[in-house]
Design an enzyme around this catalytic site. Structure first.
Site, mmCIF file in Angstrom:
data_model
loop_
_atom_site.group_PDB
_atom_site.id
_atom_site.type_symbol
_atom_site.label_atom_id
_atom_site.label_comp_id
_atom_site.label_asym_id
_atom_site.label_seq_id
_atom_site.Cartn_x
_atom_site.Cartn_y
_atom_site.Cartn_z
ATOM 1 N N ARG A 109 0.831 -1.210 0.000
ATOM 2 C CA ARG A 109 0.000 0.000 0.000
ATOM 3 C C ARG A 109 0.865 1.259 0.000
ATOM 4 O O ARG A 109 0.663 2.157 -0.804
ATOM 5 C CB ARG A 109 -0.899 0.044 1.235
ATOM 6 N N GLN A 185 -14.023 12.202 11.691
ATOM 7 C CA GLN A 185 -13.972 13.661 11.543
ATOM 8 C C GLN A 185 -12.941 14.257 12.503
ATOM 9 O O GLN A 185 -12.124 15.086 12.111
ATOM 10 C CB GLN A 185 -15.369 14.226 11.810
ATOM 11 N N TYR A 337 -12.093 -6.698 6.765
ATOM 12 C CA TYR A 337 -11.256 -7.890 6.614
ATOM 13 C C TYR A 337 -11.489 -8.883 7.749
ATOM 14 O O TYR A 337 -11.688 -8.506 8.901
ATOM 15 C CB TYR A 337 -9.761 -7.517 6.648
ATOM 16 N N LEU A 366 -10.873 12.941 -0.918
ATOM 17 C CA LEU A 366 -11.588 11.658 -0.819
ATOM 18 C C LEU A 366 -12.153 11.418 0.573
ATOM 19 O O LEU A 366 -13.054 10.616 0.756
ATOM 20 C CB LEU A 366 -10.683 10.498 -1.265
ATOM 21 N N TYR A 367 -11.602 12.141 1.573
ATOM 22 C CA TYR A 367 -12.042 11.938 2.963
ATOM 23 C C TYR A 367 -13.307 12.725 3.302
ATOM 24 O O TYR A 367 -13.734 12.762 4.447
ATOM 25 C CB TYR A 367 -10.932 12.339 3.933
ATOM 26 N N HIS A 370 -19.102 12.959 4.167
ATOM 27 C CA HIS A 370 -20.329 13.513 4.736
ATOM 28 C C HIS A 370 -21.572 12.638 4.587
ATOM 29 O O HIS A 370 -22.485 12.756 5.405
ATOM 30 C CB HIS A 370 -20.548 14.926 4.197
ATOM 31 N N GLY A 508 -7.493 5.403 -0.670
ATOM 32 C CA GLY A 508 -7.437 5.858 0.721
ATOM 33 C C GLY A 508 -6.463 5.057 1.568
ATOM 34 O O GLY A 508 -5.725 5.626 2.375
ATOM 35 N N SER A 512 -3.474 6.473 4.023
ATOM 36 C CA SER A 512 -3.716 6.286 5.436
ATOM 37 C C SER A 512 -2.559 5.532 6.095
ATOM 38 O O SER A 512 -1.977 5.987 7.088
ATOM 39 C CB SER A 512 -5.041 5.534 5.577
HETATM 40 C C1 HEM Z 1 -22.824 17.283 10.762
HETATM 41 C C2 HEM Z 1 -21.575 17.039 10.587
HETATM 42 C C3 HEM Z 1 -20.651 17.829 9.679
HETATM 43 C C4 HEM Z 1 -20.728 19.131 9.285
HETATM 44 C C5 HEM Z 1 -21.779 20.169 9.658
HETATM 45 C C6 HEM Z 1 -19.582 19.363 8.423
HETATM 46 C C7 HEM Z 1 -19.288 20.577 7.829
HETATM 47 C C8 HEM Z 1 -18.133 20.857 7.155
HETATM 48 C C9 HEM Z 1 -17.760 22.149 6.659
HETATM 49 C C10 HEM Z 1 -18.624 23.406 6.762
HETATM 50 C C11 HEM Z 1 -16.539 22.037 6.083
HETATM 51 C C12 HEM Z 1 -15.753 23.160 5.413
HETATM 52 C C13 HEM Z 1 -15.672 22.808 3.973
HETATM 53 C C14 HEM Z 1 -15.762 23.905 2.972
HETATM 54 O O1 HEM Z 1 -16.502 24.857 3.154
HETATM 55 O O2 HEM Z 1 -15.113 23.710 1.937
HETATM 56 C C15 HEM Z 1 -16.131 20.658 6.213
HETATM 57 C C16 HEM Z 1 -14.926 20.136 5.771
HETATM 58 C C17 HEM Z 1 -14.553 18.826 5.885
HETATM 59 N N1 HEM Z 1 -15.277 17.794 6.435
HETATM 60 FE FE1 HEM Z 1 -17.068 17.993 7.317
HETATM 61 N N2 HEM Z 1 -18.849 18.212 8.321
HETATM 62 C C18 HEM Z 1 -19.472 17.262 9.066
HETATM 63 C C19 HEM Z 1 -19.071 15.943 9.222
HETATM 64 C C20 HEM Z 1 -17.939 15.386 8.655
HETATM 65 C C21 HEM Z 1 -17.556 14.007 8.814
HETATM 66 C C22 HEM Z 1 -18.310 12.936 9.599
HETATM 67 C C23 HEM Z 1 -16.399 13.839 8.135
HETATM 68 C C24 HEM Z 1 -15.687 12.508 8.060
HETATM 69 C C25 HEM Z 1 -14.467 12.303 7.800
HETATM 70 C C26 HEM Z 1 -16.034 15.133 7.547
HETATM 71 C C27 HEM Z 1 -14.902 15.401 6.783
HETATM 72 C C28 HEM Z 1 -14.532 16.649 6.338
HETATM 73 C C29 HEM Z 1 -13.259 16.945 5.709
HETATM 74 C C30 HEM Z 1 -12.141 15.956 5.425
HETATM 75 C C31 HEM Z 1 -13.261 18.310 5.434
HETATM 76 C C32 HEM Z 1 -12.116 19.137 4.816
HETATM 77 C C33 HEM Z 1 -11.413 19.899 5.908
HETATM 78 C C34 HEM Z 1 -10.423 20.876 5.391
HETATM 79 O O3 HEM Z 1 -10.015 20.795 4.237
HETATM 80 O O4 HEM Z 1 -10.030 21.760 6.168
HETATM 81 N N3 HEM Z 1 -17.007 16.035 7.894
HETATM 82 N N4 HEM Z 1 -17.123 19.955 6.867
#
Ligand code: HEM
Ligand SMILES: *[C@@H]1O[C@H](CO)[C@@H](O)[C@H](O)[C@H]1NC(C)=O
Ligand SMILES: *[C@@H]1O[C@H](CO)[C@@H](O)[C@H](O)[C@H]1NC(C)=O
Ligand SMILES: *[C@@H]1O[C@H](CO)[C@@H](O)[C@H](O)[C@H]1NC(C)=O
Ligand SMILES: *[C@@H]1O[C@H](CO)[C@@H](O)[C@H](O)[C@H]1NC(C)=O
Ligand SMILES: *[C@@H]1O[C@H](CO)[C@@H](O)[C@H](O)[C@H]1NC(C)=O
Length: 601
Positions: A109, A185, A337, A366-367, A370, A508, A512
Site C-alpha cells: 500500500r 472527523q 477484513y 476523498l475523505y 459527509h 485511501g 492512510s
Molecule cells: C454534521 C456534521 C458535519 C458538518 C456540519 C460538516 C461541515 C463541514 C464544513 C462546513 C466544512 C468546510 C468545507 C468547505 O466549506 O469547503 C467541512 C470540511 C470537511 N469535512 Fe465535514 N462536516 C461534518 C461531518 C464530517 C464528517 C463525519 C467527516 C468525516 C471524515 C467530515 C470530513 C470533512 C473533511 C475531510 C473536510 C475538509 C477539511 C479541510 O479541508 O479543512 N465532515 N465539513
C-alpha cells in the site's frame, strides 16, 4: 492491452488535435513516466524505474510483465480478505503468517504514495519550492498544465443536486456507527485543515500527519494557553462532576463559534472548529481526559520529572495510542477484513520505508465522508436535527459522555458510495469541493484509478452499477473520462455490503497507512520504551483500544462502545423506554456488543 486503449482514449479526450498546446497536455507518457515538453510539438518521456520503456513508456520489461500478470486484481484480494473466515481465524493465530501478511499490506500500500513528495497545485514538475514549502498539500497526480484545454464540466451545484444529495437515508450495510463517523472527523481534521485564506491548495496543519495538533493546538502559543503547567496536564473545567475542555473566556484561545452561542457554551480545544458538532467535542473531551490520566501515571513513574517532560512524553504516548486505535479498531472496521490487522512498527524495520509523510490534496478530497451523517441524531430518547445539533455543546453536558458514546454506538451511519446519500444540510460542502478541485486542476477520476493500479471504467454503468444513476451521470459529464474524482468516488458502485466502492479503498488505504506508519514514533530511532517514559508508557501504547480510551475515562460501568452498531435491535421499544438510566449495568453481554478486538482485553 485493454488498458492501453483506455489510456489513449483518456488522452485524446482532454485535447482536440489542434496546435499550440503543450504536447504534454495529451499526457502521452504512461505508467508514471514523466513528460518533458521540447517546444510546441515535441516531448520526451522519462521512463526511469517505471519498469517500462519505449517512446511513451508502454513496453513492459520482462520482470514487469511477469509481475503484472501474477498480481491479483484488487477485487480478488479484497474478496479473499473479507471471506473465508475460518481460514483467517487460523492464520490470525499463527504469528509469523500474520506478520508476513501485515508487512505485505503495509509495503504494497505505502509504495503507491510518492515519498519524498513531488508536486503541488502550482508545480507540475519537480522543484525545490514544491518539495520544501510545507504550506501546500502535496499532489499525487500533477495538476493539468495551465495552457491545456479542459472539457466543459457540468455546473457543480447541478452535479450535487442530481447525483449526490440524499433522497432517503441509505444505512451503511457495514453497520458503521456514528461513533466511527465522529472519530473519522475528529482524527482527520488534525491533518486536513485547509487554509482557505490562502486557497484550497494550502494547509494550516504543518505537521502533515498524526501530530495531535487538534488536541494540543497547531502553534506553541496556543498549546501554552491550553496547558495547566502543572504535572504536564491540560486545563479543564468540571460540569456536573465531569471533566470537559475549558471555556474560551478562561483560556483566551480563538475558537469559531457563531455570535449567538453563550459564553458558558464556548469550549476551547486544540482545533478552532471543534465546536461545530457535539460529536467532535465529545472526542475532544475524551482525549483531554486521557491526556491528564496518562500524566498522572507518568508523574507516579517519574516523580522527579518536571511539567514539560511529563507533557511531552504524554503527547508521544497519545500519538502512539491514536495510531494503534486507528489501525486495529478503525481501519479494521472499515476494511471489513477477516484478517486481523496489527500495529507493529518493527514489521517495517527490514524494509525500504521513508519515515516521512506529506498530506495530499487528493487524500483530503476523498475523505469528505459527509454521507456518513444521518438526517437526525438520536441521543438517549431525544432526536436532534442538524440545526439543533451544530454548535450546540449543551447537548454534550446535558447527556454526559457515557450517554453520548452509547447513543452514537447504537446509531448507524449512512452509506458513502452508491450515490444520493449526502445530507442536504451539508450539500454546500460538496459544491465547494467540486469547485476547489477544478480550481486546483485535478485530473480525472479515471486517471486516479490508473495511478492506483486500477482499470479505468469504460462506461457509466460499469462505474455506478445502476442504470438510472449512470444515465444521469452520462447527461452531466458526457464522457466517462470527464468524470471528476469526488463525484466519481461518491457515485461509484459500492463493494458488496460495503460502505465504499473500490476506488475509495484502493486510494485511501495507501495514504492512510503511509501517514500512520511514516510517523517519527514508528522509526527505529524512536520505537522503544524509553521514548514513552519506560515500560509502563510503552504498554499503554501497545494495548490501546477504542474501548479502553472511553472506559478508562468515565466513571461507572463501561457503556456500549464500538465503531460498528451491534447486530441487535436496540431500537425496540423495550430498550428505548428502559434506557433512561443507561447506568443499569450491561444487561447485554459486552462481548457481543463490542467487536472481537475489544473482547480480548
Ligand atoms: C454534521 C456534521 C458535519 C458538518 C456540519 C460538516 C461541515 C463541514 C464544513 C462546513 C466544512 C468546510 C468545507 C468547505 O466549506 O469547503 C467541512 C470540511 C470537511 N469535512 Fe465535514 N462536516 C461534518 C461531518 C464530517 C464528517 C463525519 C467527516 C468525516 C471524515 C467530515 C470530513 C470533512 C473533511 C475531510 C473536510 C475538509 C477539511 C479541510 O479541508 O479543512 N465532515 N465539513
Ligand atoms: C506515443 O504517443 C503519441 C501521442 O499519444 C503517439 O502519437 C505515438 O504514436 C506513440 N508512440 C508509440 C511508440 O506508441
Ligand atoms: C487462537 O488463539 C487463542 C489464544 O491464543 C485461542 O483462544 C483460540 O482458540 C485460537 N483460535 C484458533 C482458531 O485456533
Ligand atoms: C509557500 O508558498 C506560498 C505561495 O507561493 C507563499 O506565499 C509562502 O510564503 C511560501 N512559504 C514559504 C515558507 O516559503
Ligand atoms: C441545543 O441543545 C439543547 C439540549 O441540550 C436544546 O434544548 C436546544 O434546543 C438546542 N439548541 C438549539 C439552538 O437547537
Ligand atoms: C415500555 O414500553 C412498553 C410497551 O412498549 C410499556 O408497556 C411500558 O409501560 C414501558 N415502560 C416504561 C417504563 O415506560
Amino acid at each position: 492491452m485493454n488498458r492501453l486503449i483506455c489510456l489513449v482514449l483518456l488522452s485524446t479526450f482532454w485535447i482536440f488535435p489542434g496546435e499550440g498546446y503543450d504536447p504534454c497536455c495529451a499526457q502521452p507518457c504512461q505508467n508514471q513516466g514523466v513528460c518533458l515538453s521540447k517546444g510546441a510539438d515535441a516531448y520526451e518521456c522519462d521512463c526511469t524505474r517505471t519498469g517500462y520503456y519505449g517512446e511513451n513508456c508502454t513496453t513492459p520489461e520482462l520482470l514487469t510483465f511477469v509481475k503484472t500478470n501474477l498480481k491479483p486484481r484488487p477485487s480478488i484480494l479484497h474478496h479473499i480478505l473479507t471471506h473465508y473466515k475460518w481460514i483467517w481465524d487460523i492464520i490470525n493465530n499463527i504469528s509469523f503468517l500474520r506478520d508476513a501478511i501485515m508487512r505485505y499490506i503495509l509495503t504494497s500500500r505505502s509504495h503507491l504514495v510518492s515519498s519524498p513528495p513531488t508536486y503541488n497545485a502550482d508545480y507540475n514538475y519537480k522543484s525545490w519550492e514544491a518539495y520544501s514549502n510545507l504550506s501546500y498539500y502535496t499532489r499525487t497526480l500533477a495538476p493539468l498544465p495551465l495552457n491545456c484545454p479542459t472539457p466543459d464540466l457540468p455546473n457543480a451545484k447541478q452535479v450535487v443536486e442530481r447525483v449526490l444529495v440524499r433522497k432517503q437515508f441509505i444505512p451503511d450495510p457495514q453497520r458503521t456507527s456514528l461513533m466511527f463517523a465522529f472519530f473519522a472527523q475528529h482524527f482527520s481534521h488534525q491533518f486536513f485543515k485547509s487554509d482557505f485564506k490562502k486557497g484550497p491548495a494550502f494547509t494550516k496543519a504543518l505537521g502533515h500527519g498524526v501530530d495531535l495538533g487538534h488536541i494540543y493546538g497547531e502553534t506553541l502559543e496556543r498549546q501554552h494557553k491550553l496547558r495547566l503547567f502543572k504535572d504536564g496536564k491540560l486545563k479543564y473545567q468540571v460540569v456536573d462532576g465531569e471533566v470537559y475542555p475549558p471555556l474560551v473566556k478562561d483560556v483566551q484561545v480563538e475558537m469559531h463559534y457563531p455570535p449567538h452561542i453563550p459564553e458558558d457554551q464556548r469550549f476551547a480545544v486544540g482545533h478552532e472548529v471543534f465546536g461545530l458538532v457535539p460529536g467532535l467535542m465529545m472526542y475532544a473531551s475524551i482525549w483531554l481526559r486521557e491526556h491528564n490520566r496518562v500524566c498522572d501515571i507518568m508523574k507516579q513513574e517519574h516523580p522527579d520529572w518536571d511539567d514539560e517532560r511529563i507533557f511531552q512524553t504524554t503527547r508521544l504516548i497519545l500519538i502512539g495510542e491514536t495510531i494503534k486505535i486507528v489501525i486495529e479498531d478503525y481501519v479494521q472496521h472499515l476494511s471489513g477484513y477477516n484478517f486481523k490487522l496489527k500495529f507493529d512498527p518493527e514489521l517495517l524495520f527490514s524494509e525500504r520505508f521513508q519515515y516521512h509523510n506529506r498530506i495530499a490534496s487528493e487524500f483530503n478530497t476523498l475523505y469528505h465522508w459527509h454521507p456518513l451523517m444521518p438526517d437526525n441524531f438520536q441521543i438517549q430518547d431525544q432526536l436532534y436535527g442538524h440545526h439543533q445539533f451544530v454548535f450546540n455543546n449543551s447537548i454534550l453536558t446535558k447527556h454526559g459522555i457515557r450517554n453520548m458514546v452509547e447513543s452514537f454506538t447504537k446509531q448507524t451511519s449512512g452509506r458513502v458510495a452508491g450515490g444520493r446519500n449526502l445530507p442536504a444540510a451539508v450539500q454546500g460542502v460538496a459544491v465547494n469541493i467540486l469547485e476547489h478541485s477544478r480550481q486546483m486542476r485535478y485530473q480525472s477520476f479515471n486517471a486516479y484509478r490508473i495511478r492506483f493500479n486500477m482499470k479505468p471504467y469504460s462506461s457509466f454503468e460499469e462505474m455506478t452499477g445502476d442504470k438510472e444513476l449512470a444515465a444521469e451521470m452520462q447527461q452531466l459529464y458526457g464522457h466517462i473520462d470527464a468524470v471528476e474524482l469526488y463525484p466519481g468516488l461518491l457515485v461509484e458502485k459500492p463493494r458488496p455490503n460495503a460502505v465504499f466502492g473500490e476506488t475509495m479503498v484502493e486510494m485511501g488505504a495507501p495514504y492512510s497507512l503511509k501517514g500512520l506508519m511514516g510517523n517519527a514514533i514508528c522509526s527505529p530511532e524512536y520505537w522503544m520504551p524509553s521514548t514513552f517514559g519506560g515500560k509502563v508508557g510503552f504498554d499503554i501504547v501497545n494495548s490501546a483500544s477504542l474501548k479502553k480510551l472511553v472506559c478508562l475515562n468515565i466513571n461507572g460501568p463501561c457503556p456500549m462502545v464500538s465503531f460498528q452498531v451491534p447486530d441487535v435491535k436496540y431500537e425496540s421499544s423495550e430498550n428505548v423506554n428502559s434506557s433512561s438510566g443507561h447506568s443499569t449495568p450491561n444487561n447485554i453481554n459486552p462481548t457481543v456488543v463490542l467487536n472481537e478486538r475489544s473482547s480480548e482485553l
